[in-house]
Scaffold this active site. Structure first.
Site, mmCIF file in Angstrom:
data_model
loop_
_atom_site.group_PDB
_atom_site.id
_atom_site.type_symbol
_atom_site.label_atom_id
_atom_site.label_comp_id
_atom_site.label_asym_id
_atom_site.label_seq_id
_atom_site.Cartn_x
_atom_site.Cartn_y
_atom_site.Cartn_z
ATOM 1 N N ASP A 41 -6.253 71.722 8.853
ATOM 2 C CA ASP A 41 -5.550 72.485 7.834
ATOM 3 C C ASP A 41 -4.032 72.476 8.047
ATOM 4 O O ASP A 41 -3.318 73.321 7.529
ATOM 5 C CB ASP A 41 -6.085 73.923 7.761
ATOM 6 C CG ASP A 41 -5.981 74.628 9.102
ATOM 7 O OD1 ASP A 41 -5.647 73.956 10.098
ATOM 8 O OD2 ASP A 41 -6.226 75.840 9.144
ATOM 9 N N HIS A 248 13.843 48.246 12.151
ATOM 10 C CA HIS A 248 13.253 49.560 11.859
ATOM 11 C C HIS A 248 12.745 50.265 13.115
ATOM 12 O O HIS A 248 11.781 51.019 13.066
ATOM 13 C CB HIS A 248 12.121 49.426 10.829
ATOM 14 C CG HIS A 248 12.621 49.121 9.451
ATOM 15 N ND1 HIS A 248 11.820 48.660 8.433
ATOM 16 C CD2 HIS A 248 13.872 49.215 8.922
ATOM 17 C CE1 HIS A 248 12.558 48.485 7.345
ATOM 18 N NE2 HIS A 248 13.798 48.804 7.614
ATOM 19 N N ASP A 265 21.197 54.860 14.082
ATOM 20 C CA ASP A 265 21.213 54.915 12.613
ATOM 21 C C ASP A 265 20.514 56.204 12.252
ATOM 22 O O ASP A 265 19.285 56.300 12.347
ATOM 23 C CB ASP A 265 20.489 53.692 12.034
ATOM 24 C CG ASP A 265 20.501 53.663 10.505
ATOM 25 O OD1 ASP A 265 20.841 54.688 9.874
ATOM 26 O OD2 ASP A 265 20.156 52.602 9.945
ATOM 27 N N ASP A 276 23.703 58.735 5.687
ATOM 28 C CA ASP A 276 23.114 57.553 6.339
ATOM 29 C C ASP A 276 24.220 56.839 7.111
ATOM 30 O O ASP A 276 25.015 56.124 6.514
ATOM 31 C CB ASP A 276 22.510 56.657 5.236
ATOM 32 C CG ASP A 276 21.789 55.437 5.791
ATOM 33 O OD1 ASP A 276 21.637 55.325 7.024
ATOM 34 O OD2 ASP A 276 21.379 54.596 4.972
ATOM 35 N N HIS A 359 19.717 41.450 6.468
ATOM 36 C CA HIS A 359 19.535 42.504 5.459
ATOM 37 C C HIS A 359 20.743 42.572 4.536
ATOM 38 O O HIS A 359 21.729 41.888 4.736
ATOM 39 C CB HIS A 359 19.247 43.858 6.121
ATOM 40 C CG HIS A 359 20.331 44.372 7.038
ATOM 41 N ND1 HIS A 359 21.504 44.918 6.572
ATOM 42 C CD2 HIS A 359 20.409 44.421 8.390
ATOM 43 C CE1 HIS A 359 22.236 45.310 7.605
ATOM 44 N NE2 HIS A 359 21.610 45.002 8.719
ATOM 45 N N HIS A 363 23.077 50.055 -0.121
ATOM 46 C CA HIS A 363 22.103 50.564 -1.105
ATOM 47 C C HIS A 363 22.669 51.852 -1.677
ATOM 48 O O HIS A 363 23.532 52.483 -1.076
ATOM 49 C CB HIS A 363 20.747 50.811 -0.426
ATOM 50 C CG HIS A 363 20.824 51.640 0.826
ATOM 51 N ND1 HIS A 363 20.877 53.014 0.821
ATOM 52 C CD2 HIS A 363 20.902 51.287 2.141
ATOM 53 C CE1 HIS A 363 20.955 53.454 2.066
ATOM 54 N NE2 HIS A 363 20.984 52.435 2.894
ATOM 55 N N HIS A 370 17.357 55.651 0.171
ATOM 56 C CA HIS A 370 17.474 54.449 -0.655
ATOM 57 C C HIS A 370 17.323 54.951 -2.078
ATOM 58 O O HIS A 370 16.216 55.032 -2.614
ATOM 59 C CB HIS A 370 16.412 53.409 -0.293
ATOM 60 C CG HIS A 370 16.630 52.839 1.085
ATOM 61 N ND1 HIS A 370 15.737 52.011 1.715
ATOM 62 C CD2 HIS A 370 17.660 52.968 1.950
ATOM 63 C CE1 HIS A 370 16.204 51.668 2.910
ATOM 64 N NE2 HIS A 370 17.368 52.248 3.073
ATOM 65 N N GLU A 413 27.023 48.599 5.172
ATOM 66 C CA GLU A 413 26.395 48.518 6.484
ATOM 67 C C GLU A 413 26.091 47.097 6.969
ATOM 68 O O GLU A 413 24.931 46.731 7.144
ATOM 69 C CB GLU A 413 25.111 49.342 6.500
ATOM 70 C CG GLU A 413 24.128 49.098 5.352
ATOM 71 C CD GLU A 413 22.842 49.908 5.518
ATOM 72 O OE1 GLU A 413 22.271 49.888 6.621
ATOM 73 O OE2 GLU A 413 22.411 50.560 4.554
ATOM 74 N N TYR A 417 22.555 40.615 14.644
ATOM 75 C CA TYR A 417 21.422 40.850 15.539
ATOM 76 C C TYR A 417 21.081 39.527 16.202
ATOM 77 O O TYR A 417 20.676 38.581 15.522
ATOM 78 C CB TYR A 417 20.224 41.397 14.755
ATOM 79 C CG TYR A 417 20.629 42.535 13.830
ATOM 80 C CD1 TYR A 417 20.663 43.851 14.284
ATOM 81 C CD2 TYR A 417 21.036 42.269 12.514
ATOM 82 C CE1 TYR A 417 21.074 44.879 13.438
ATOM 83 C CE2 TYR A 417 21.449 43.289 11.672
ATOM 84 C CZ TYR A 417 21.467 44.593 12.137
ATOM 85 O OH TYR A 417 21.883 45.597 11.296
ATOM 86 N N ARG A 434 25.242 47.294 14.195
ATOM 87 C CA ARG A 434 25.394 47.613 12.773
ATOM 88 C C ARG A 434 26.412 48.730 12.678
ATOM 89 O O ARG A 434 26.471 49.600 13.554
ATOM 90 C CB ARG A 434 24.054 48.036 12.145
ATOM 91 C CG ARG A 434 24.173 48.425 10.677
ATOM 92 C CD ARG A 434 22.826 48.481 9.923
ATOM 93 N NE ARG A 434 21.901 49.480 10.409
ATOM 94 C CZ ARG A 434 20.860 49.251 11.196
ATOM 95 N NH1 ARG A 434 20.596 48.014 11.594
ATOM 96 N NH2 ARG A 434 20.073 50.225 11.597
ATOM 97 N N GLU A 436 27.671 51.437 9.738
ATOM 98 C CA GLU A 436 27.299 51.910 8.398
ATOM 99 C C GLU A 436 28.047 53.175 8.036
ATOM 100 O O GLU A 436 28.010 54.160 8.768
ATOM 101 C CB GLU A 436 25.778 52.185 8.354
ATOM 102 C CG GLU A 436 25.317 52.793 7.046
ATOM 103 C CD GLU A 436 23.792 52.926 6.948
ATOM 104 O OE1 GLU A 436 23.127 53.076 7.993
ATOM 105 O OE2 GLU A 436 23.272 52.871 5.810
HETATM 106 N N1 GLY Z 1 18.597 53.994 7.628
HETATM 107 C C1 GLY Z 1 18.147 53.220 6.563
HETATM 108 C C2 GLY Z 1 19.200 52.321 6.084
HETATM 109 O O1 GLY Z 1 20.209 52.186 6.717
HETATM 110 O O2 GLY Z 1 19.093 51.760 5.054
HETATM 111 MN MN MN Z 2 21.082 53.646 7.961
HETATM 112 MN MN MN Z 3 21.475 52.539 4.957
#
Ligand code: GLY
Ligand code: MN
Ligand code: MN
Length: 466
Positions: A41, A248, A265, A276, A359, A363, A370, A413, A417, A434, A436
């Site tokens: 529960d 990730h 991150d 972010d 990547h 975004h 996102h 960002e 790598y 990275r 960002e």
């Molecule tokens: N932390 C997710 C991104 O940077 O898109």
């Molecule tokens: Mn991020």
């Molecule tokens: Mn991001």
């Protein structure tokens, strides 16, 4: 004990703007998120649906908004129930909802199935968020069946269903002053959290204490909550050394060692709005030469992307600018071999950089990390072109990217790598970087709202000495 909704008029204005787009005879149905069992529960922490919250500011579970094209708002919510409130907490209840939320009517959520068919009668188009709530389509089908059962009495049944996301995504893409204010505040809290994690990391290592990824995660959470953030906006990444090359990765238990980089991150959510931020820093506060070389390439790529983020530019301009600087850097330091990949233009054309930068550069950011909003410029949807991807051989359809406008919020960002490989200089093995930041598009360029945490290598070293 009441739950006043601040800025309640803003939600009413949003509902009116949406109602005006539903067309004659339109009606919209928006549920909040379901509660989800974790086991037995115990439930997962409830997080409202972003569309629902955007239109109501109402954070309780088991709630629905129905909105007509004439601008009538009907809320379904949990009824008052003293026993349930003893266990689960305060409920606004339908009697108090109109005054608190500015809706026209409110009913107990248990009356949804009974009342919805009548609301759908004689309507033309039913708008609801497609493909976001499993089971919703079936419920709407059931209500429509009940309307259709009455057509022989002269009732009209809606003959069209449309995706409400298409309207709401466009609205959410341009943030209003209230949203921007919240996002600046979320960004400042997250920046402070990164500062604290960097400083604690260096201090503990200097003191000879063990540092693990979860120690730094704890510092982030501490700062988020201390400043009123409800929870992280997404699973925090705290990646020591080679873990930074796992895109990730989640904060886990790996030891953080002097001489290695740490990639964090992480961003908090404040009153529904995400931040972010990524920073990459030397665990002991001192960049080693190979780390510094790659770091400065990523930083220069980010600056190029920032310079390309201004009204009138395309969403992809920032990515293209970052890729150019990263590719030049990869050639300069020998990650890419000119004899194999040719010039910078060739390396970009062939996507040779993809091995080290796989990547996109950003975004949309908003209620969701996102966030929603089309990445294609709506007026250019018909202008599709095709090309063959040089790496996969697939045929890719491109459409002109979104044109940036003031009030859009996005991340910038870029990263690098480097996994170990025979054809890669050993100095760079296992370095993942990275950087960002979150940017608001302004009238003239962009405003970086996450720069309370430094980004220049020298400034990071200075901060970590302090
Ligand atoms: N932390 C997710 C991104 O940077 O898109
Ligand atoms: Mn991020
Ligand atoms: Mn991001």
């Amino acid at each position: 004990m009441t739950s006043p909704i601040p800025h309640v008029h803003l939600y009413g204005q949003r509902r009116q703007r949406l109602a005006a787009q539903l067309g004659e005879g339109g009606i919209a149905i928006v549920p909040t998120a379901p509660e989800r069992l974790r086991n037995r529960d115990s439930e997962y922490l409830f997080r409202f649906d972003s569309y629902f919250y955007y239109l109501t500011g109402f954070a309780e579970p088991r709630a629905w908004l129905v909105l007509t094209a004439e601008g009538r708002s009907i809320l379904f919510c949990q009824p008052k129930d003293l026993e349930r409130e003893i266990w689960d907490g305060y409920r606004l209840g339908p009697a108090a909802a109109p005054a608190a939320l500015g809706v026209d009517e409110a009913y107990p959520v248990d009356e949804l199935d009974q009342r919805l068919p009548a609301l759908l009668e004689n309507r033309r188009t039913v708008w609801w968020p497609f493909a976001t709530h499993p089971g919703l389509e079936g419920r709407i089908d059931g209500w429509l069946q009940r309307v259709r059962a009455r057509v022989r009495y002269g009732v009209l049944c809606p003959d069209a269903q449309r995706d409400l996301c298409s309207l709401l995504d466009e609205m959410r893409l341009i943030k209003d002053a209230h949203e921007l204010d919240l996002m600046r505040r979320a960004a400042r809290i997250s920046a402070q959290a990164h500062v604290r994690a960097m400083q604690v990391c260096a201090q503990r290592l200097r003191a000879g204490d063990e540092v693990r990824e979860y120690h730094l995660d704890a510092e982030l959470l501490h700062t988020f909550r201390r400043h009123g953030s409800q929870h992280p906006a997404y699973g925090s990444i705290v990646a020591a050394g080679a873990n930074a090359c796992v895109l990730h990765y989640r904060a886990d238990a790996a030891p953080v060692r002097a001489g290695e980089l740490v990639l964090i991150d992480a961003g908090c959510e404040l009153d529904g709005y995400a931040s972010d931020i990524t920073r990459t820093f030397p665990a002991d506060g001192r960049f080693r030469p190979a780390q510094r070389r790659l770091y400065d390439i990523v930083l220069a790529a980010q600056q190029a992307a920032i310079d390309a983020t201004r009204p009138g530019a395309r969403f992809t301009d920032a990515h293209d600018a970052a890729v150019r600087v990263l590719t030049e850097g990869m050639l300069e330091v020998g990650l890419l071999d000119r004899r194999k990949v040719g010039s910078v233009d060739d390396a970009i054309e062939q996507r040779a950089y993809f091995r080290f930068y796989m990547h996109r550069t950003g975004h949309w950011l908003g209620l969701d990390v996102h966030d929603v909003g089309s990445y294609v410029e709506p007026s250019d949807i018909g202008h599709a072109s095709q090309r063959r991807d040089p790496l996969s051989g697939e045929i890719i359809t491109n459409r002109p990217a979104r044109i940036l406008r003031p009030g859009m919020v996005l991340t910038i960002e870029p990263g690098l790598y480097v996994r170990p490989a025979d054809d890669v200089p050993r100095d760079y093995w296992n370095i993942g970087i990275r950087i960002e930041d979150d940017a608001i598009v302004t009238d003239t360029g962009c405003e970086l709202i996450t720069r309370d945490v430094p980004v220049q290598a020298d400034a990071i070293e200075a901060l970590m000495r302090a």
